[in-house]
Write a protein that holds these residues in place. Structure first.
Motif, mmCIF file in Angstrom:
data_model
loop_
_atom_site.group_PDB
_atom_site.id
_atom_site.type_symbol
_atom_site.label_atom_id
_atom_site.label_comp_id
_atom_site.label_asym_id
_atom_site.label_seq_id
_atom_site.Cartn_x
_atom_site.Cartn_y
_atom_site.Cartn_z
ATOM 1 N N THR B 160 89.445 61.970 82.974
ATOM 2 C CA THR B 160 89.175 61.875 81.540
ATOM 3 C C THR B 160 87.964 62.711 81.163
ATOM 4 O O THR B 160 87.953 63.395 80.138
ATOM 5 C CB THR B 160 88.918 60.398 81.159
ATOM 6 N N GLN B 164 87.967 65.765 78.628
ATOM 7 C CA GLN B 164 87.141 65.750 77.417
ATOM 8 C C GLN B 164 86.291 67.012 77.294
ATOM 9 O O GLN B 164 86.276 67.663 76.263
ATOM 10 C CB GLN B 164 86.232 64.520 77.411
ATOM 11 N N THR B 167 88.264 70.306 76.776
ATOM 12 C CA THR B 167 88.755 70.468 75.399
ATOM 13 C C THR B 167 87.596 70.722 74.437
ATOM 14 O O THR B 167 87.755 71.451 73.461
ATOM 15 C CB THR B 167 89.571 69.242 74.929
ATOM 16 N N ILE B 168 86.441 70.147 74.737
ATOM 17 C CA ILE B 168 85.266 70.438 73.899
ATOM 18 C C ILE B 168 84.946 71.931 73.949
ATOM 19 O O ILE B 168 84.703 72.572 72.930
ATOM 20 C CB ILE B 168 84.053 69.589 74.357
ATOM 21 N N ASP B 171 87.839 73.998 72.241
ATOM 22 C CA ASP B 171 87.819 73.872 70.783
ATOM 23 C C ASP B 171 86.554 74.464 70.163
ATOM 24 O O ASP B 171 86.337 74.347 68.954
ATOM 25 C CB ASP B 171 87.968 72.399 70.376
ATOM 26 N N ARG B 214 111.131 48.363 83.042
ATOM 27 C CA ARG B 214 111.943 47.725 82.007
ATOM 28 C C ARG B 214 112.483 48.803 81.070
ATOM 29 O O ARG B 214 111.808 49.785 80.793
ATOM 30 C CB ARG B 214 111.088 46.765 81.177
ATOM 31 N N ALA B 402 98.935 49.787 56.753
ATOM 32 C CA ALA B 402 98.056 50.442 57.733
ATOM 33 C C ALA B 402 97.319 49.434 58.612
ATOM 34 O O ALA B 402 97.022 49.696 59.765
ATOM 35 C CB ALA B 402 97.067 51.330 57.001
ATOM 36 N N SER B 405 98.813 45.513 63.225
ATOM 37 C CA SER B 405 98.833 45.970 64.610
ATOM 38 C C SER B 405 100.280 46.165 65.056
ATOM 39 O O SER B 405 101.207 45.608 64.487
ATOM 40 C CB SER B 405 98.146 44.967 65.524
ATOM 41 N N ARG B 406 100.448 46.957 66.110
ATOM 42 C CA ARG B 406 101.790 47.291 66.550
ATOM 43 C C ARG B 406 102.557 46.055 67.033
ATOM 44 O O ARG B 406 103.756 45.934 66.830
ATOM 45 C CB ARG B 406 101.721 48.336 67.663
ATOM 46 N N THR B 407 101.818 45.142 67.673
ATOM 47 C CA THR B 407 102.481 43.933 68.174
ATOM 48 C C THR B 407 103.003 43.092 67.028
ATOM 49 O O THR B 407 104.146 42.630 67.046
ATOM 50 C CB THR B 407 101.491 43.085 68.993
#
Lengths: 132, 537
Positions: B160, B164, B167-168, B171, B214, B402, B405-407
């Motif tokens: 990670t 990071q 890409t910093i 960009d 699953r 907005a 939550s997704r759940t």
């Protein structure tokens, strides 16, 4: 205009620094905490608009932080985006049930993360470019 | 057994034989107690109630005979050692019993007390050894899973950080980079993505092995998924100067599959195709229906690469297999991709295979089950042996607020689907299975046998019922609209099943296009009835 303030909670100082650079470049203010305990105290003191939260933390892991945020009168409305190295299959549902708004596994795509931050912040936020 | 009491369950229906065995047991040196039952059913009950140290089993009982008897006992209590006491000296039966897990086979007439005692003791010891072997195998598997899960977690943290900061730099957040620097950084980033994919595969393969993957199937349009996969792989293909071509049979009905998993399989195959195709070559992705197998869709990914030899073809779907002749050794990966793809396809009830010749490219093909709307539609579209006069397709769009939550949203969608199923007329209407890719907003369809004039009433009812549903008001926005389904003209003289199939195809097509586009007009049908309605919000 005041910029939206994001609290970054992660025990990895390098990652906190990287997120800070990325978020500031996108016109957000950032504050930081490195463990579960200070996450709550910084949140109380700084009153951020959004929290980016790691799950594996010293002094109270991410779930403890989520619980304490939910239980708090003043902090329960702050949206939380979880950013963790843990496996989504075992952790995503649990964090969302615990009150998080979104779940990202590290390393996350910067644009996706920024999109969700924009969508999650109470909008329209003055001074922030809205997603097209 | 060694120090304590041995509890023997004797299942024997002949009183004389039972007494004899009891006598032999008592004559021995060790402390034994015997529980004797004469029927298998009583024996099985006793096994459950009080598991013995060992079972002595006669094969011919009033309620069971021969091999059947020990099979039932082994099924019922797999961990308990069983010694058979048989009246007949049948070597074939004895071997069969041992192969299926019985510990010993003794002939009643030959038993002495020391003989019996030793047989029981050995049976118990062997069974204990087996159990501990099984346990350590299980522990090892568990340990391996935990280890891999831990490793993948630990690898992600530094990865990670690399991701990071690269890409910093790319960009330009840390100052400008010149084109050459950018090119080098892009190479680092590509390797980061590769490493990330490997870590993901490692966990996924572990899960596949322990049956923990699953799938959540729904009605999907395979063409859209193929296009999505192709656009996701476009950059990789362009970089290697490999063309991506798509050939779709436009008449493919809905496929019943998990869109995320199918995308995973497609990307894996396309990625492989690109990897093994030299520059200026191309990868062709096709989907079609094969007449000989009308319930499946056939999807293939063909490359113009170096091909795969017969030896490798046989092994290519095995875990960790890598073709030693693969052209691109420094980018060969872990050898898990095709293993995972095979697991995923088989979970859907499909199969996957490869056809290839060295030097002539390879074609990977897999099948997925089609969703048969015609079968379900029958009650909706037919009435007294005729096609109903009018059918309307109602579209229900659910869009979350907005803050949800997704759940929570997933639950709301699930509840709305249930409500929808309850509030339509069950004999005449049909709620189609969830369609489209998993997204934040959901679109549900109801095929209803009503005419266009009556559609607004139905739409109003659907809206009221859904809005009354728990939690909906706070969670999302609702939009209900309807469109008439153009029916085939009755004078076509077609058989009813054929007409039903034609309607199913039209409904599929309308749902597929999301009804945002005008339904495709059918030739020779005038099609004046395809008007679009909408209930004001």
């Amino acid at each position: 205009m005041e910029k939206p303030k994001i609290l970054i909670v992660d025990d990895d100082p390098d990652l906190r620094r990287a997120l800070k650079i990325r978020l500031r470049a996108n016109h957000y203010d950032t504050v930081q905490a490195s463990d579960g305990y200070s996450a709550i105290s910084v949140a109380q003191k700084e009153n951020p608009n959004l929290i980016i939260l790691d799950l594996g933390l010293p002094a109270g892991d991410g779930f403890v932080v989520l619980k304490r945020l939910q239980d708090s009168d003043t902090l329960s409305d702050i949206p939380v985006i979880v950013l963790t190295a843990r496996d989504p299959q075992s952790s995503e549902q649990k964090t969302l049930q615990a009150g998080a708004t979104a779940f990202f596994q590290k390393p996350a795509d910067n644009n996706e993360l920024l999109d969700v931050i924009r969508a999650t912040l109470p909008n329209p936020w003055p001074g922030t470019a809205l997603p097209s | 057994m060694n120090n304590g009491h041995t509890h023997v369950l004797l299942i024997e229906d002949n009183p004389g034989d039972a007494d004899l065995v009891r006598l032999r047991l008592v004559e021995g040196d060790s402390a034994v107690d015997v529980n004797c039952v004469s029927r298998l059913a009583d024996g099985l009950a006793s096994l459950t109630k009080q598991p013995p140290s060992v079972v002595l089993l006669d094969l011919n009982l009033p309620d069971s005979r021969g091999a059947e008897t020990f099979r039932k006992v082994l099924d019922h209590a797999p961990g308990v050692p069983v010694v058979i006491l048989s009246g007949q000296d049948d070597e074939a039966l004895a071997m069969k019993a041992l192969h299926q897990g019985v510990q010993d086979y003794l002939v009643k007439g030959d038993i002495t007390s020391s003989h019996l005692e030793r047989a029981m003791r050995y049976a118990i010891e062997r069974q204990a050894l087996l159990r501990s072997l099984e346990m350590s195998r299980h522990q090892q598997l568990e340990f391996k899973n935990q280890f891999l899960s831990h490793v993948s977690h630990e690898l992600r943290t530094p990865l990670t950080c690399i991701h990071q900061f690269v890409t910093i730099l790319i960009d330009g957040l840390a100052g400008e980079v010149n084109p050459e620097q950018r090119y080098h950084l892009q190479t680092v980033l590509n390797s980061v993505h590769q490493l990330r994919a490997m870590i993901r595969d490692l966990l996924e393969a572990t899960r596949a092995e322990s049956g923990k993957i699953r799938i959540e199937p729904r009605c999907i349009t395979i063409g859209d998924l193929i296009q999505q996969a192709v656009s996701m792989m476009a950059a990789t293909a362009k970089e290697k100067q490999v063309g991506l071509e798509v050939g779709l049979d436009s008449r493919i009905p809905f496929v019943y599959a998990d869109p995320d998993r199918v995308l995973q399989v497609l990307i894996n195959l396309i990625d492989n195709g690109i990897k093994f195709t030299p520059a200026e070559g191309s990868v062709l992705i096709k989907a079609c229906i094969v007449d000989a197998d009308p319930n499946m869709v056939y999807i293939s990914v063909a490359d113009s690469g170096c091909g795969i030899g017969a030896d490798a073809r046989a092994l290519i779907f095995e875990r960790l297999y890598q073709d030693p002749n693969s052209v691109d050794n420094n980018r060969s990966g872990l050898g898990l991709g095709l293993f995972i793809a095979k697991e995923l396809v088989e979970l859907h009830g499909g199969r996957i295979w490869v056809a290839s010749e060295v030097g002539n490219g390879s074609t990977f093909s897999f099948t997925l089950p089609l969703y048969s709307l015609a079968k379900l539609l029958s009650p909706v579209v037919t009435y007294e042996g005729k096609l109903r006069e009018a059918i309307v397709l109602v579209k229900v769009e659910l869009t979350p607020l907005a803050s949800v939550s997704r759940t929570t949203w997933k639950e709301v969608c699930q509840q709305s689907l249930e409500t929808l199923r309850r509030c339509v007329y069950l004999d005449k209407d049909l709620v189609l299975p969830v369609t489209g890719n998993v997204g934040f907003s959901e679109t549900l369809f109801v095929a209803a046998s009503t005419d266009v004039e009556r559609a607004p009433v139905m739409m109003k009812r659907i809206r009221e019922q859904l809005e009354a549903g728990a939690g909906f008001q706070a969670a999302g926005l609702l939009k209900v609209s309807a469109s008439a389904v153009p029916l085939p003209a009755p004078e076509d003289g077609k058989a009813l099943p054929e007409l039903v199939r034609a309607v199913a195809e039209r409904i599929t097509e309308m749902a597929r296009l999301g009804m945002d586009l005008k339904p495709v007009p059918e030739s020779g049908n005038g099609d004046a009835s395809a008007s679009k309605l909408s209930v004001p919000d």
